[in-house]
Design an enzyme around this catalytic site. Structure first.
Site, PDB file in Angstrom:
ATOM      1  CB  VAL A 174       0.770  37.799   9.264  1.00  0.00           C
ATOM      2  CG1 VAL A 174       1.425  36.928  10.335  1.00  0.00           C
ATOM      3  CG2 VAL A 174       0.165  39.055   9.897  1.00  0.00           C
ATOM      4  CG  ASP A 175       1.356  32.812   5.290  1.00  0.00           C
ATOM      5  OD1 ASP A 175       2.260  32.254   5.940  1.00  0.00           O
ATOM      6  OD2 ASP A 175       0.495  32.187   4.661  1.00  0.00           O
ATOM      7  CG  ASP A 176       3.547  37.292   1.593  1.00  0.00           C
ATOM      8  OD1 ASP A 176       4.067  37.248   0.467  1.00  0.00           O
ATOM      9  OD2 ASP A 176       2.371  36.961   1.805  1.00  0.00           O
ATOM     10  NE  ARG A 220       2.873  29.802   5.596  1.00  0.00           N
ATOM     11  CZ  ARG A 220       1.934  28.878   5.423  1.00  0.00           C
ATOM     12  NH1 ARG A 220       2.249  27.602   5.472  1.00  0.00           N
ATOM     13  NH2 ARG A 220       0.683  29.236   5.201  1.00  0.00           N
TER      14      ARG A 220
END
Length: 654
Positions: free
Chosen positions: A397-399, A470
C-alpha cells in the site's frame, strides 16, 4: 533552457538573514542531484542496499551448513563482515549503537564457529561470556530456538508446537493463515513442514554450541519463560495438550495437510524474487523443498536458491545478505525528490531520468495477478505496486501511494490508467477504522500476538499512521477529479487525529520514528487540504521545533521504540531526520522560521564532497523492538528533497 533560480534578484531578497547565498544552495542541490542521477540503472530504476542486523548474514552461513552447500570463500567474507560488527561488550545489537541482543549474538557465534573461528578466539570468548551472562541459549527467541532444534542443539519441546495440520483449520477458527500478515504467512507455511517433521540439518562438520547453555538443553524447563500474559499462558497449556495428542493424528490427515502447505508455498515461490521476496521465507521454502524430496536439479528449487543468492552484497573482502531489496520504494521516492527539485528548473537531464524511472514503474503495476490481499477485498481490482522487483501476491500500500503520486505529478496521460487503478485500489484497501495497513486491510486480530510463536509481537499488519498519511497524500491529488474519494480521505484524517500523541507527534511504524511519523502525517494533511492553522498541525509544529538540536539538525534513535519518553531524540543529528523535519515544517507553512533556516544550514554544512550525506545509524524498523533496517538511500535523497522543497518555497514567496 534551465532557469537559474540564483540569478533572480527577487529570490535573492528571500535569503536575507541566511548564512548562505543562493548559489550555495543551488550548488548543493546540483551536486546531490547529479550524483543521484548517476546511480540510476539503465532500466530506469534506483535500488540502494538494504541492511539488517547480523542475524541475516549469520542465517546465510547456517543455511549453507544445514544443506551441506558450503561455499568456503563466500563464508569467509561473511565471517569477516560479522567480526567487524561486534560491540565492545562482545554482543551483537539489532542496530548500530543499540543494546546487545541475545538471539542475534547466538546466531552470529554459531555462524562464526561454523566458519572456522576458534572458540578460544578473543571475539568468540567475549560473545560467549555475554550470552551466558544473559541466561544462555535457552533465552533465545522462537526463531533462534527453532534453528537450534533443527541443528539438534535443543529438544523440539523447546519450540512452539506448530503442526502442519494448521493448514486445515477452518476460517472461523481463532487461528487461521488469513488472520495474520503476509510476512507471517510466507514464513510460517514452510516452517510448519520443517517443525512437524522435526527436520535435522545435515551439518557436515557436526558443529554444536553446547557451551552456550547455562543448563544442559535436555534438562532445561524454562524455554517459554517469555510467555507472561494470562492469555498467552492459557494458549501455552492448549499447545502442550496438542503436543501430547499429536500421535493420534491420522496419517492421511497429516499427508493432506502437508500437501496443502507444499502447494501453498510452491504456488507463491515468485521466481527469482523468492517466496514473499523476503529472506526468511525464502530460506524456509528452500529447506522445505529439500525435505519434501524435490531434487537439486529441479528448476523451481534451483531458482529458489538463486533468489536467495540475489540478496547478497559481495565486496572484495566482506559480504553480507540483505533481508530483501527495495527498488520500487527507492525509485518512487527518488522520483518524488527529482520532481520537487525540477519543479522550476526544467532540466533536460532530470526530465530524462524521470521519464525513464516512471516508465519502468508504470510497467511494474500489479493489475490482474492473484494476490492474498483479496482475502478481505475479493472484488477489488488490482492496481498496486510491490516493494521489491517482483512480489505479485503481495502489493504494498505504501509503495503504491508513493509511485502513483509520482505518476500524477508527471502530468502525462500515458499514466492515466495506472493512476485510476491505483486510486481504486488504495481507496478499497482502507481499514474500517479509517487507517491503512502495509499490505492488508483490517488485519487486527491482536490476540494472536499472545501465542507462544509470536514473541516478536509482529504477527499482524494493522493500520499505521505513516502508511495512512501517504495514502491521503496520494488521494488528495485525485479528489478534485474523483470526489468519491472525499469520504475515504475524511475517514483517514479522523483516524490520524485520533492517533496523534498528546505532545503533538505521531508514531512511525515503518521509519524511525516519531519524526518520520509526524512527517508522514503532515505531508498527508497538506495534500488533503487540512488548514495549516489546524490545531493538530500547530501542535505537531511545536513538537518538531522543540526537538531541534543545537547544531540545527534533528535526530532520533531506534531506542525510542523501546522508551517513548525519548521520542524525537538522539545523541547526534542525522541528515535523514533533519530532512524529514524540514519537509514536515514546510508542509505546515513554516518557511522563514528560524528552525527551518537552521535545519537548511545543517544540511548544507554536513553535505559530503561527493554531493551526498552520510548517516551511520539504522533508520527504520522491520518490526519495532525486534528487527531494524538501514535504507542506504535515505541519507542520499531525503536531504535533497528537503533542499529542493525549501528552494521552491523561496521561489513562491519571492
Amino acid at each position: 533552457m534551465r532557469t537559474e533560480i540564483s540569478s533572480l534578484t527577487s529570490l535573492d531578497s528571500a535569503y536575507t538573514g541566511s548564512s548562505y547565498s543562493p548559489s550555495t544552495l543551488d550548488s548543493a542541490i546540483d551536486r546531490a542531484k547529479a550524483q543521484l542521477i548517476r546511480r540510476q540503472s539503465q532500466e530506469g530504476y534506483w535500488v540502494f542496499e538494504l541492511e539488517a542486523d547480523c542475524t541475516i548474514p549469520s542465517e546465510y552461513i547456517l543455511m549453507m551448513h544445514y544443506m551441506d552447500e558450503i561455499d568456503g570463500a563466500l563464508q569467509a567474507k561473511i565471517a569477516n563482515f560479522l567480526r567487524t560488527q561486534q560491540s565492545t561488550d562482545g554482543s551483537y545489537p539489532l542496530y548500530k549503537g543499540g543494546a546487545g541482543d541475545i538471539s542475534c549474538t547466538i546466531k552470529v557465534y554459531y555462524a562464526m564457529k561454523m566458519a572456522g573461528d576458534s572458540i578460544q578466539a578473543v571475539h568468540m570468548v567475549k560473545a560467549r561470556d555475554w550470552i551466558l551472562a544473559q541466561g544462555g541459549g535457552a533465552r533465545a527467541n522462537v526463531f533462534t530456538r527453532i534453528m537450534l532444534a533443527m541443528f539438534e542443539q535443543i529438544p523440539w519441546r523447546g519450540v512452539p508446537f506448530m503442526p502442519v495440520e494448521i493448514m486445515l483449520l477452518p476460517k472461523w477458527f481463532p487461528f487461521h493463515l488469513d488472520k495474520v500478515s503476509y510476512w507471517s504467512r510466507t514464513v510460517m507455511v514452510p516452517l510448519f513442514i520443517l517443525c512437524t517433521y522435526k527436520v535435522k540439518a545435515r551439518n557436515p562438520l557436526k558443529i554444536g554450541v553446547a557451551e552456550l547453555f547455562v543448563t544442559p538443553p535436555d534438562k532445561e524447563r524454562n524455554y517459554f519463560s517469555h510467555v507472561k500474559t494470562p492469555l498467552g499462558k492459557a494458549i501455552l497449556v492448549v499447545e502442550r495438550m496438542g503436543r501430547l495428542m499429536e500421535p493420534l493424528i491420522p496419517g492421511f490427515v497429516r499427508r493432506k495437510a502437508t500437501a496443502k502447505a507444499r502447494d501453498w508455498f510452491m504456488e507463491r515461490l515468485n521466481g527469482y524474487d523468492g517466496l514473499g521476496a523476503i529472506f526468511t521465507a525464502m530460506v524456509n521454502a528452500y529447506e522445505a523443498m529439500d525435505y519434501l524430496g524435490i531434487p537439486p536439479d529441479n528448476e523451481q528449487r534451483r531458482i529458489a536458491r538463486a533468489a536467495i543468492d540475489r540478496l547478497l552484497v559481495i565486496n572484495e573482502d566482506m559480504a553480507y545478505c540483505q533481508p530483501c531489496v527495495s527498488p520500487i520504494w527507492d525509485t518512487g521516492l527518488v522520483a518524488l525528490v527529482l520532481q520537487e527539485v525540477d519543479r522550476h528548473e526544467r532540466d533536460p537531464h532530470t526530465r530524462q531520468a524521470l521519464k525513464s524511472a516512471l516508465s519502468w514503474l508504470a510497467g511494474k503495476q500489479l493489475k490482474d495477478e492473484p494476490g492474498d490481499w483479496r482475502i478481505r477485498r475479493p472484488n477489488l481490482p488490482g492496481g498496486g505496486w510491490a516493494f521489491q522487483f517482483g512480489n505479485s501476491y503481495y502489493p504494498d500500500v505504501d509503495d503504491t501511494a508513493v509511485v502513483a503520486l509520482a505518476l500524477i505529478q508527471a502530468d502525462d496521460q500515458a499514466f492515466a490508467e495506472n493512476i485510476d487503478r491505483a486510486g481504486i485500489w488504495i481507496a478499497g484497501m482502507q481499514s474500517s477504522n479509517g487507517g491503512y495497513g502495509a499490505f492488508d486491510a483490517d488485519n487486527t486480530h491482536y490476540y494472536l500476538n499472545h501465542i507462544p510463536f509470536a514473541d516478536h509481537g509482529a504477527l499482524l499488519d494493522p493500520p499505521t499512521v505513516d502508511v495512512s498519511g501517504r495514502c491521503i497524500m496520494f488521494l488528495g491529488k485525485l479528489v478534485n477529479q474523483h470526489p468519491e474519494y472525499r469520504a475515504v480521505i475524511d475517514n483517514c484524517i479522523d483516524y490520524l487525529r485520533n492517533e496523534q500523541e498528546t505532545d503533538g507527534c505521531w508514531f512511525g511504524r515503518w521509519g524511525t520514528n516519531y519524526i518520520y511519523g509526524t512527517w508522514s502525517v503532515l505531508i498527508g494533511f497538506e495534500s488533503a487540504g487540512v488548514a495549516k492553522q489546524d490545531p493538530s498541525i500547530r501542535k505537531a509544529v511545536v513538537w518538531l521545533k522543540s526537538k531541534q538540536r543545537g547544531d540545527g539538525g534533528w535526530g532520533e534513535g531506534n531506542y525510542s521504540y523501546h522508551n517513548d519518553k525519548i521520542r524525537g531524540e538522539f545523541d547526534v543529528s542525522t541528515a535523514f531526520q533533519t530532512a524529514l523535519a524540514l519537509l514536515a515544517l514546510l508542509s505546515a507553512g513554516e518557511l522563514g522560521c528560524p528552525e527551518v533556516e537552521a535545519g537548511v544550514n545543517y544540511l548544507l554544512k554536513s553535505q559530503q564532497a561527493d554531493g551526498f550525506w552520510k548517516d551511520e545509524s539504522f533508520n527504520a524498523p522491520g518490526f519495532p523492538k525486534v528487527f531494524y533496517l538501514k535504507y542506504h538511500g535515505y541519507d542520499k535523497f531525503f536531504p535533497l528533497w528537503a533542499l529542493g522543497r525549501y528552494r521552491n518555497e523561496l521561489w513562491v514567496s519571492a
